[in-house]
Design an enzyme around this catalytic site. Structure first.
Site, PDB file in Angstrom:
ATOM      1  N   SER A 118     -84.592 -11.779  -1.169  1.00 35.73           N
ATOM      2  CA  SER A 118     -84.285 -11.735  -2.589  1.00 35.73           C
ATOM      3  C   SER A 118     -85.598 -11.533  -3.321  1.00 35.73           C
ATOM      4  O   SER A 118     -86.623 -12.063  -2.895  1.00 35.73           O
ATOM      5  CB  SER A 118     -83.628 -13.037  -3.044  1.00 35.73           C
ATOM      6  OG  SER A 118     -83.266 -12.976  -4.402  1.00 35.73           O
TER       7      SER A 118
ATOM      8  N   TYR B 106     -82.053 -18.744 -12.482  1.00 33.64           N
ATOM      9  CA  TYR B 106     -82.013 -18.597 -11.019  1.00 33.64           C
ATOM     10  C   TYR B 106     -80.582 -18.727 -10.509  1.00 33.64           C
ATOM     11  O   TYR B 106     -80.139 -17.950  -9.650  1.00 33.64           O
ATOM     12  CB  TYR B 106     -82.909 -19.644 -10.359  1.00 33.64           C
ATOM     13  CG  TYR B 106     -82.897 -19.585  -8.843  1.00 33.64           C
ATOM     14  CD1 TYR B 106     -83.532 -18.555  -8.160  1.00 33.64           C
ATOM     15  CD2 TYR B 106     -82.215 -20.546  -8.096  1.00 33.64           C
ATOM     16  CE1 TYR B 106     -83.505 -18.487  -6.772  1.00 33.64           C
ATOM     17  CE2 TYR B 106     -82.189 -20.488  -6.708  1.00 33.64           C
ATOM     18  CZ  TYR B 106     -82.828 -19.452  -6.054  1.00 33.64           C
ATOM     19  OH  TYR B 106     -82.788 -19.392  -4.683  1.00 33.64           O
TER      20      TYR B 106
ATOM     21  N   LYS C 161     -78.180 -15.776  -8.691  1.00 33.76           N
ATOM     22  CA  LYS C 161     -77.458 -15.921  -7.427  1.00 33.76           C
ATOM     23  C   LYS C 161     -75.961 -15.669  -7.614  1.00 33.76           C
ATOM     24  O   LYS C 161     -75.311 -15.034  -6.773  1.00 33.76           O
ATOM     25  CB  LYS C 161     -77.696 -17.323  -6.852  1.00 33.76           C
ATOM     26  CG  LYS C 161     -79.102 -17.522  -6.308  1.00 33.76           C
ATOM     27  CD  LYS C 161     -79.406 -16.552  -5.183  1.00 33.76           C
ATOM     28  CE  LYS C 161     -80.736 -16.793  -4.524  1.00 33.76           C
ATOM     29  NZ  LYS C 161     -81.022 -15.798  -3.463  1.00 33.76           N
TER      30      LYS C 161
ATOM     31  N   VAL D 250     -77.121 -25.041   0.730  1.00 35.86           N
ATOM     32  CA  VAL D 250     -77.719 -26.041  -0.157  1.00 35.86           C
ATOM     33  C   VAL D 250     -79.221 -26.053   0.143  1.00 35.86           C
ATOM     34  O   VAL D 250     -79.745 -25.098   0.705  1.00 35.86           O
ATOM     35  CB  VAL D 250     -77.053 -27.417   0.058  1.00 35.86           C
ATOM     36  CG1 VAL D 250     -75.600 -27.399  -0.422  1.00 35.86           C
ATOM     37  CG2 VAL D 250     -77.107 -27.844   1.531  1.00 35.86           C
TER      38      VAL D 250
ATOM     39  N   SER E 113     -87.842 -25.008  -1.138  1.00 33.71           N
ATOM     40  CA  SER E 113     -87.129 -26.265  -0.899  1.00 33.71           C
ATOM     41  C   SER E 113     -87.934 -27.212  -0.012  1.00 33.71           C
ATOM     42  O   SER E 113     -87.706 -28.423  -0.012  1.00 33.71           O
ATOM     43  CB  SER E 113     -85.760 -25.993  -0.272  1.00 33.71           C
ATOM     44  OG  SER E 113     -85.871 -25.269   0.926  1.00 33.71           O
TER      45      SER E 113
END
Length: 347
Positions: free
Chosen positions: A87, A159, A163, A189, A203
């Protein structure tokens, strides 16, 4: 390589992409991965070696960019499957939300157009939990694949919009395509698990910063967690299973942890780092107030204090997917960072 089934994986240096490539090579596939610059080849090979892959003869590279039409037809030539985790890199310091949204949509459509033209059988798109949960302030039951983020609600972070709208664009493309191309999406997640280099996903930054003592108090945020190895395996199952065509899959362990829960897992597993780890929580209301003047906090503020329960029943039932626990994923993240010297042992 000519006798092997070819899978194109976009953005080979990415966290999910690198683990997906690793598993595909282990399973005997040929992999062609796209990179924005061929100078990344050496880095990707080193990551795979860090993941214990020794035979890279089935791996090839092609230089493409999601913001440019060049070389996408060439990238897809001969491929049976495409896995699309790449992405455009989001910027938190954007002037207009279109800077985040438009490249995400355009990138997905470039991949799908080239895939359809090359008669690829199926594309597996890495979407996100962000296309599922946003805008549901009154949610009281676990989020599932049936849920879509409600972009009509206020304060949706760009964001999450990017998505949602890029996944919507993918499904719209498939609905109007007559090439026979199939689509499945995986919506993870927060992705944890072993990092393969110092270049890891956003993350995982919270784990590194917690262990390094950079976080003195954690925001009041609940989240689902999943191991990157299980996210990669779900992509590959969704790539080949007849049941996966036309389906979304929420990649989650089904557990919900607060940021403080994460810190406590690390404290128990790595007692030598205990003094570095946070013990205090910043209330959601305080985070939202601080975000008014600090754009870097806007994404955290958008999820602070919100419901975050998720279900993985569909992936488990339809694809027999069995993820490891959130605790194991979090510990694996930290251990890999220690092993690679990204986090120095506490003194």
């Amino acid at each position: 390589m000519s006798n092997k089934t070819l899978v194109v994986v976009t953005g080979g240096s990415g966290f999910i992409a690198s683990h997906t490539i690793l598993q595909l090579l282990q399973q005997g596939y040929a992999v062609r991965t796209t990179v924005r610059n061929l100078s990344k080849n050496k880095h990707i090979k080193q990551m795979l070696k860090n993941g214990d892959i020794t035979d890279l003869s089935g791996l090839s590279f092609i230089e493409t960019d999601l913001t440019d039409d060049a070389h996408w037809d060439e990238a897809m030539t001969g491929a049976t499957y495409v896995i699309h985790p790449a992405s455009p890199t989001p910027t938190l310091n954007f002037k207009d939300e279109s800077e985040m949204i438009d490249p995400a949509i355009d990138g997905v459509l470039r991949v799908l157009r080239a895939s359809a033209k090359a008669h690829v059988k199926r594309v597996v798109l890495t979407s996100a939990y962000g296309a599922i949960f946003a805008g549901h302030r009154d949610q009281t039951t676990p989020f599932t694949e049936e849920d879509w983020s409600d972009l009509t609600q206020p304060n949706i972070h760009p964001y999450q919009k990017s998505k949602t709208l890029s996944e919507r664009a993918a499904w719209d493309f498939i609905a109007n395509d007559d090439s026979g191309l199939e689509l499945a999406t995986v919506n993870p997640v927060a992705v944890m698990g072993p990092v393969l280099s110092a270049d890891y996903s956003h993350s995982n930054i919270q784990i590194q910063e917690m262990l390094a003592g950079k976080i003195k108090a954690v925001p009041e945020v609940d989240s689902g967690y999943v191991d990157v190895r299980d996210v990669a395996s779900l992509h590959i199952i969704a790539m080949t299973s007849p049941k996966a065509a036309g389906q979304r899959f929420l990649a989650t362990t089904g557990e919900t942890l607060s940021f403080l829960d994460v810190a406590n897992i690390l404290r128990d597993a790595f007692p030598t780092f205990a003094s570095n780890l946070p013990t205090k929580v910043i209330p959601a209301a305080v985070i939202r107030q601080q975000a008014i003047n600090d754009p870097m906090l806007k994404m955290v503020a958008s999820v602070a204090g919100t419901y975050a329960e998720t279900s993985n029943a569909k992936a488990k039932k339809l694809l027999h997917w069995q993820p490891r626990s959130a605790k194991d994923a979090i510990i694996a993240t930290a251990q890999s960072m220690i092993d690679l010297g990204i986090v120095k042992p506490a003194k």
